[in-house]
Design a protein around this motif. Structure first.
Motif, mmCIF file in Angstrom:
data_model
loop_
_atom_site.group_PDB
_atom_site.id
_atom_site.type_symbol
_atom_site.label_atom_id
_atom_site.label_comp_id
_atom_site.label_asym_id
_atom_site.label_seq_id
_atom_site.Cartn_x
_atom_site.Cartn_y
_atom_site.Cartn_z
ATOM 1 N N ARG A 3 0.846 -1.194 0.000
ATOM 2 C CA ARG A 3 0.000 0.000 0.000
ATOM 3 C C ARG A 3 0.879 1.240 0.000
ATOM 4 N NH1 ARG A 3 -5.250 -1.625 1.033
ATOM 5 N NH2 ARG A 3 -5.539 -3.508 2.321
ATOM 6 N N LEU A 4 0.336 2.343 -0.509
ATOM 7 C CA LEU A 4 1.089 3.585 -0.560
ATOM 8 C C LEU A 4 1.275 4.164 0.846
ATOM 9 C CD1 LEU A 4 -0.467 5.423 -3.648
ATOM 10 C CD2 LEU A 4 1.696 4.183 -3.527
ATOM 11 N N ALA A 52 -17.397 -2.909 -9.520
ATOM 12 C CA ALA A 52 -16.422 -1.826 -9.692
ATOM 13 C C ALA A 52 -14.993 -2.306 -9.532
ATOM 14 C CB ALA A 52 -16.705 -0.721 -8.675
ATOM 15 N N THR A 53 -14.081 -1.557 -10.138
ATOM 16 C CA THR A 53 -12.658 -1.681 -9.844
ATOM 17 C C THR A 53 -12.385 -0.662 -8.748
ATOM 18 O OG1 THR A 53 -12.091 -2.352 -12.099
ATOM 19 C CG2 THR A 53 -10.315 -1.458 -10.736
ATOM 20 N N ILE A 54 -12.066 -1.133 -7.582
ATOM 21 C CA ILE A 54 -11.973 -0.266 -6.416
ATOM 22 C C ILE A 54 -10.620 0.449 -6.362
ATOM 23 C CG2 ILE A 54 -11.935 -0.227 -3.888
ATOM 24 C CD1 ILE A 54 -14.696 -0.618 -5.188
ATOM 25 N N CYS A 55 -10.695 1.718 -6.052
ATOM 26 C CA CYS A 55 -9.481 2.503 -5.857
ATOM 27 C C CYS A 55 -9.806 3.585 -4.821
ATOM 28 C CB CYS A 55 -9.024 3.118 -7.182
ATOM 29 S SG CYS A 55 -7.276 3.569 -7.226
ATOM 30 N N GLY A 56 -8.784 4.220 -4.287
ATOM 31 C CA GLY A 56 -8.993 5.220 -3.239
ATOM 32 C C GLY A 56 -8.887 4.641 -1.843
ATOM 33 N N ILE A 57 -8.683 3.325 -1.742
ATOM 34 C CA ILE A 57 -8.578 2.677 -0.436
ATOM 35 C C ILE A 57 -7.339 3.161 0.319
ATOM 36 C CG2 ILE A 57 -8.216 0.491 0.764
ATOM 37 C CD1 ILE A 57 -11.059 0.808 -0.213
ATOM 38 N N ASP A 58 -6.212 3.236 -0.359
ATOM 39 C CA ASP A 58 -4.989 3.670 0.315
ATOM 40 C C ASP A 58 -5.112 5.103 0.834
ATOM 41 O OD1 ASP A 58 -4.004 1.217 -0.295
ATOM 42 O OD2 ASP A 58 -2.355 1.898 -1.564
ATOM 43 N N ASP A 135 -6.301 -1.332 -3.629
ATOM 44 C CA ASP A 135 -6.549 -0.541 -4.835
ATOM 45 C C ASP A 135 -6.311 -1.408 -6.064
ATOM 46 O OD1 ASP A 135 -7.212 1.771 -3.497
ATOM 47 O OD2 ASP A 135 -5.203 2.628 -3.571
ATOM 48 N N GLY A 136 -7.268 -1.384 -6.973
ATOM 49 C CA GLY A 136 -7.175 -2.190 -8.182
ATOM 50 C C GLY A 136 -7.985 -3.471 -8.129
ATOM 51 N N ASP A 137 -8.507 -3.823 -6.943
ATOM 52 C CA ASP A 137 -9.328 -5.029 -6.826
ATOM 53 C C ASP A 137 -10.663 -4.852 -7.553
ATOM 54 O OD1 ASP A 137 -7.450 -6.267 -5.277
ATOM 55 O OD2 ASP A 137 -8.565 -6.143 -3.391
ATOM 56 N N ASP A 138 -11.125 -5.920 -8.188
ATOM 57 C CA ASP A 138 -12.461 -5.933 -8.785
ATOM 58 C C ASP A 138 -13.432 -6.490 -7.745
ATOM 59 O OD1 ASP A 138 -11.739 -4.938 -11.333
ATOM 60 O OD2 ASP A 138 -11.006 -6.912 -11.913
ATOM 61 N N VAL A 139 -14.472 -5.726 -7.444
ATOM 62 C CA VAL A 139 -15.412 -6.088 -6.386
ATOM 63 C C VAL A 139 -16.835 -6.040 -6.919
ATOM 64 C CG1 VAL A 139 -16.291 -5.447 -4.107
ATOM 65 C CG2 VAL A 139 -13.852 -5.221 -4.600
ATOM 66 N N LYS A 140 -17.630 -6.997 -6.527
ATOM 67 C CA LYS A 140 -19.023 -7.066 -6.955
ATOM 68 C C LYS A 140 -19.888 -6.054 -6.200
ATOM 69 C CE LYS A 140 -18.735 -10.479 -9.921
ATOM 70 N NZ LYS A 140 -19.055 -10.277 -11.362
ATOM 71 N N VAL A 161 -15.686 12.185 3.760
ATOM 72 C CA VAL A 161 -14.379 12.220 3.090
ATOM 73 C C VAL A 161 -13.977 10.831 2.606
ATOM 74 C CG1 VAL A 161 -11.990 12.970 3.305
ATOM 75 C CG2 VAL A 161 -13.760 14.113 4.629
ATOM 76 N N LEU A 162 -14.201 9.841 3.431
ATOM 77 C CA LEU A 162 -13.837 8.471 3.049
ATOM 78 C C LEU A 162 -14.632 8.004 1.831
ATOM 79 C CD1 LEU A 162 -13.674 6.844 6.601
ATOM 80 C CD2 LEU A 162 -11.743 7.542 5.174
ATOM 81 N N LEU A 163 -15.941 8.239 1.863
ATOM 82 C CA LEU A 163 -16.775 7.854 0.720
ATOM 83 C C LEU A 163 -16.353 8.585 -0.543
ATOM 84 C CD1 LEU A 163 -20.305 7.788 2.418
ATOM 85 C CD2 LEU A 163 -19.019 5.815 1.585
#
Length: 430
Positions: A3-4, A52-58, A135-140, A161-163
């Motif tokens: 993770r970053l 979705a391809t999830i990003c923004g988690i880090d 980040d980058g995971d594909d999630v249903k 902010v998190l959302l």
């Protein structure tokens, strides 16, 4: 997977901690819990409203790392923060006027206030339990991507902010991932910066690269990755040289760094084939000092990577124009259409330009790229812009458990999170 580091995101920590970016109902919810001395242990789960391809988690984890906690004297904290905002406004005005001495003085004052504000902060990052996707995971749709368990007085105000950071980055990543898949391995250039506010460029560029984009167009896009942005010549440069694409292309080659691949825009005159031939002729004579005769002279010496070579040409024909080489048929003849690219490839190959790459842009999205690939159109690279910012992924968060017992609004419940990873307290080191 790594993770970053939280510092990569350059978060406005003081503003986030003060609820500056939070919906008022979230700050009030936390305020009520504090005043009532009510400290339940809750379980939050965040999920996307579609696949979705999830990003923004880090980035979300960075926010939690720095902003989970509270000010032990909130009145004093608000007072200090207000003074800091006033200094920011003064500094903005002075930076335009150029009063360096006053700016230095105000900067020192602001840092003194910030240190006092930091002294009031009680960090509670160690007291929450977090699990998250990468980040980058594909999630249903509906599957958890982030869970937080702990006292909501420490982090409940961060929901907005998190959302937001997850929704924005996931929207971009999902759109890019789909065009990358449609392109069947051909590079995707992310050209979306000019279609949105510059503040989101770093997030969008990170998400695009995480989703498989080959390159991004601004230094801000590339910031989180620490890579170099890339691009072709713009129409503006051609205009500045009186609409002479060949002269603009030579100027680009003269003054750009040697390692930069030369990709020349050739649709200025709505005649990409003949404009390309003119550029090749002028460029060959500029590089070699020898005369070039189309169809007789071998142009391969000036085709390739780096300085004094042409890596590719870019077609960006407007969607309401038909290139001169395209036979009129119907609306499918407008813009960068399959026939244009096929015809150009055939004509280029006839005169020894087999290695010259064709970059296409203008109105490309997942559907158009899929059509090009289905028809086996010989495009080498796809440039995609505004269409990538139209995809929106909504992300929702709910409390579904309180003090270890189910507690959720009707229709929501605690879901399986076995696909998530436990987030260590120093997650960037793992």
């Amino acid at each position: 997977m790594t993770r970053l580091h939280p510092k990569v995101f350059k978060l406005p920590i003081d503003k986030i901690r003060m609820g500056y970016y939070s919906d008022k109902y979230f700050t009030r919810y936390v305020e009520i819990l504090k005043q009532d001395n009510h400290h339940p242990r809750v379980y939050y789960q965040f999920f996307p409203r579609q696949d979705a391809t999830i990003c923004g988690i880090d980035e979300a984890l960075a926010i939690l790392k720095f902003c989970t906690g509270y000010y032990k004297d909130e009145g004093k904290a608000r007072e200090l923060f207000s003074k800091m905002l006033e200094i920011d406004k003064k500094m903005q005005s002075l930076s335009i006027e150029g009063d360096i001495n006053e700016i230095v003085k105000l900067t020192e004052n602001k840092w003194q206030l910030r240190l006092k504000l930091n002294d009031l902060w009680v960090d509670k990052w160690d007291e929450i339990e977090v699990k998250a996707a990468y980040d980058g995971d594909d999630v249903k749709e509906g599957a958890p991507i982030l869970t937080i368990e702990g006292d909501p007085t420490y982090f409940g105000y961060l929901e907005t902010v998190l959302l937001g950071v997850i929704a924005r980055a996931s929207s971009t990543a999902t759109a890019v991932k789909r065009v990358v898949k449609a392109a069947n391995g051909k590079p995707i250039l992310f050209f979306s910066a000019r279609f949105d506010h510059y503040w989101v460029q770093a997030t969008d560029g990170y998400a695009a690269l995480k989703a498989g984009a080959f390159g991004v167009s601004t230094d801000a896009n590339a910031d989180y990755w620490g890579i170099e942005s890339m691009g072709t010549i713009p129409h503006a440069l051609i205009a500045a040289y009186n609409g002479q694409t060949d002269i603009a292309s030579i100027a680009f080659d003269k003054y750009m760094p040697e390692h930069v691949n030369r990709i020349f825009l050739v649709d200025w005159d709505n005649d990409v084939i003949n404009t390309t031939f003119k550029v090749v002729k002028s460029f060959y004579e500029y590089v070699t000092g020898k005369k070039f005769i189309l169809g007789q002279t071998d142009p391969s010496i000036i085709i390739g990577e780096g300085k004094n070579k042409i890596w590719g040409v870019r077609f960006d024909t407007s969607g309401n124009l038909r290139d001169k080489s395209v036979v009129p048929k119907d609306e499918s003849s407008f813009g960068v259409c399959p026939e244009l690219v096929w015809r150009a490839r055939q004509e280029f190959d006839k005169v020894g330009l087999k290695d010259l790459k064709i970059v296409v842009s203008g109105g490309f999205d997942e559907e158009k790229i899929r059509l090009f690939e289905k028809l086996q159109v010989p495009a080498d690279v796809y440039g995609v812009g505004s269409k990538l910012l139209k995809k929106k992924i909504d992300v929702t968060a709910d409390i579904v458990e309180v003090n270890g017992k189910p507690c959720a609004k009707v229709g929501r419940y605690k879901k399986d999170n076995s696909h998530l990873s436990i987030v260590p307290k120093r997650f960037w080191e793992n």
